[in-house]
Design an enzyme around this catalytic site. Structure first.
Site, short mmCIF file in Angstrom:
data_model
loop_
_atom_site.label_atom_id
_atom_site.label_comp_id
_atom_site.label_asym_id
_atom_site.label_seq_id
_atom_site.Cartn_x
_atom_site.Cartn_y
_atom_site.Cartn_z
N ASN A 200 -10.75 9.68 12.61
CA ASN A 200 -11.89 9.95 11.74
C ASN A 200 -12.09 8.85 10.70
O ASN A 200 -11.15 8.16 10.32
CB ASN A 200 -11.72 11.29 11.03
N HIS A 201 -13.32 8.70 10.24
CA HIS A 201 -13.66 7.78 9.15
C HIS A 201 -13.97 8.61 7.90
O HIS A 201 -14.38 9.77 8.00
CB HIS A 201 -14.88 6.95 9.52
N PRO A 202 -13.80 8.03 6.73
CA PRO A 202 -14.15 8.77 5.51
C PRO A 202 -15.65 9.03 5.46
O PRO A 202 -16.46 8.17 5.83
CB PRO A 202 -13.70 7.82 4.38
N THR B 233 -19.95 5.27 6.31
CA THR B 233 -18.67 5.64 6.94
C THR B 233 -17.92 4.41 7.42
O THR B 233 -16.84 4.53 8.02
CB THR B 233 -18.91 6.57 8.15
#
Length: 215
Positions: free
Chosen positions: A88-90, A96
């Site tokens: 996942n990315h922030p 993102t």
């Protein structure tokens, strides 16, 4: 009939006496602190990956905050991937885009800043079809069948057949009462010799016969 040695790398012996190098027991080829694989679970890939852990879970680095747990007697086809939470990315910023991974001074803190993802858990005796994708935090119950190229999220109940993107339950493999019996029997936890004796009942789909063999 006897079961193969669960520590064997290539357990499948062909009629000519040779071993099929494409079929491996995963607990014999994966040594990763974040991956746990039960006995007799196999993977088939005629490309013979150099790194089975990275092939199956490409984003799960050693020491990641989440884990991948796979039960006993699972059957995993070529191309299956477990997309764990660290992929996942922030999403709290405007973009993102992971700027920090391109800065060596920030790389370590970037990983530490990601939210703790849920573990991915695969039950016992699951069959995961070719090129299926198991998304972060998915949980498969025991006896689940995942169709080819399905994308699985969330919780899949015991003995369900799922397919599609996102994967949906197509049907249950057994009646509710038989599923309850199978979960209570948990044949995958029996001693190998006991399982070997029960193979006719297991292959024949005879839940009552299997129950009669329980000790």
């Amino acid at each position: 009939m006897t079961l193969p040695n669960p520590a064997e790398r290539n357990p499948l012996v062909l009629p000519d006496g040779s071993r099929d190098s494409a079929t491996v027991f995963l607990n014999a080829v994966i040594d990763h602190p974040n991956i746990e694989v039960g006995a007799y679970t196999y993977y088939h890939d005629d490309d013979h990956p150099e790194d089975y852990a990275r092939t199956l879970a490409p984003y799960l680095f050693p020491g990641a905050p989440e884990a991948l747990q796979i039960g006993k007697f699972c059957q995993i086809a070529k191309g299956v991937q477990f997309i764990t939470a660290t992929a996942n990315h922030p999403m709290t910023g405007i973009s993102t885009y992971p700027f920090a991974i391109f800065n060596s001074e920030r790389f370590g803190t970037y990983r530490a800043s990601l939210p703790r993802g849920e573990d991915t858990v695969i039950g016992n005796d699951c069959w995961i079809g070719r090129e299926a994708v198991i998304m972060p935090g998915a949980t498969l119950g025991n006896g689940v069948i995942v169709a080819t190229r399905a994308v699985v999220t969330g919780h899949v109940p015991d003995y369900a057949i799922v397919g599609g993107n996102p994967a949906k339950v197509i049907r249950k493999r057994f009646s509710k009462s038989d599923i309850a019996k199978l979960l209570e029997l948990a044949w995958w936890d029996w001693e190998p010799d006991h399982i070997a004796q029960a193979i006719p009942a297991i292959e024949g789909g005879d839940v009552d016969a299997l129950a009669a063999m329980a000790k």
